[in-house]
Design an enzyme around this catalytic site. Sequence first.
Site, PDB file in Angstrom:
ATOM      1  N   ALA A 104       8.858  34.416  -0.541  1.00 52.94           N
ATOM      2  CA  ALA A 104       8.568  32.984  -0.465  1.00 52.94           C
ATOM      3  C   ALA A 104       7.131  32.794  -0.002  1.00 52.94           C
ATOM      4  CB  ALA A 104       9.539  32.307   0.501  1.00 52.94           C
TER       5      ALA A 104
ATOM      6  N   GLY B  74      12.932  35.956  -0.849  1.00 54.47           N
ATOM      7  CA  GLY B  74      13.452  34.964  -1.796  1.00 54.47           C
ATOM      8  C   GLY B  74      13.488  35.478  -3.218  1.00 54.47           C
TER       9      GLY B  74
ATOM     10  N   GLU C 263      16.627  37.420  -3.514  1.00 55.23           N
ATOM     11  CA  GLU C 263      17.715  36.435  -3.568  1.00 55.23           C
ATOM     12  C   GLU C 263      17.786  35.763  -4.942  1.00 55.23           C
ATOM     13  OE1 GLU C 263      18.230  34.695   0.838  1.00 55.23           O
ATOM     14  OE2 GLU C 263      16.156  34.699   0.137  1.00 55.23           O
TER      15      GLU C 263
ATOM     16  N   GLU D  96      13.013  39.486   5.933  1.00 52.80           N
ATOM     17  CA  GLU D  96      12.848  38.260   6.720  1.00 52.80           C
ATOM     18  C   GLU D  96      12.826  38.497   8.229  1.00 52.80           C
ATOM     19  OE1 GLU D  96      14.516  36.858   2.755  1.00 52.80           O
ATOM     20  OE2 GLU D  96      14.840  38.567   4.090  1.00 52.80           O
TER      21      GLU D  96
END
Length: 259
Positions: A65, A111, A114, A134
């Site tokens: 991200a 992300g 994901e 993360e």
Amino acid sequence: MYSTILTTLENGIFTITVNRPDKMNALNKDVVAEIGQAMEEVYTNTEIKSAIITGAGEKAFVAGADISEFTSLAKDGGMALARRGAELVFNKIENCPKPVVAAVNGFSLGGGCELAMACHFRVASENAKFGQPEVNLGLIPGYGGTQRLTQLVGKGKSMELMMTADMIGAEEAKTLGLVNHVVPLAELLTKTKEILTKIQTKAPLAIGHIIALVNQAAKCDPAGFDNEIEAFGDCFDSEDKKEGTAAFLEKRKPVFKGK
């Protein structure tokens, strides 16, 4: 039409390419919004039979991200960010009645990992790397990572990967069940399209039921068996079932219409 993604439609396969190679294709609010719009196209455009999500360039699928968007957020903002992503993109991909496959080229982290896991399955290039780093930021995966990684690789390995923030290569990802196929980078889209071309010869309504029911199984939904029985019955009312059984008995290839 889009500023952060590219889209093409060829032979029923809609390819969505995250196009920020200078930022390693990192997810920001604009990318999330535009993938969400592209997924609306997948749902509504009858010309689209299946979809591929991939990244521009050879280094990254989506390398995470855009962390600069996190700095000013507190609890409510963080929750809103995660919920918006889930509703606009991640759940929309997972629950799409048409097959959506990730073609993972290079880094698939945070992300990005994901995003790949929200797809129905994954094909990876030999240089692909996966990870949920993360914890290095004092955070956890917020786009479904704790749930989907556990569904795909099991409790013990997902615990280790998320707590250590370790990256794994494509072959280990395949061994763990995170990816289905590993191919040379030059063959990545060819292999992915080959699989989807085969799927597109099957009955679309049946494919949609399979996606929904396997998602229920992955979530240990106790209604899964009963829902399978009902969906099995629904298939018997379809024109595709009549065509499929007739073609089998007549020793010819079926021509399905998704009705």
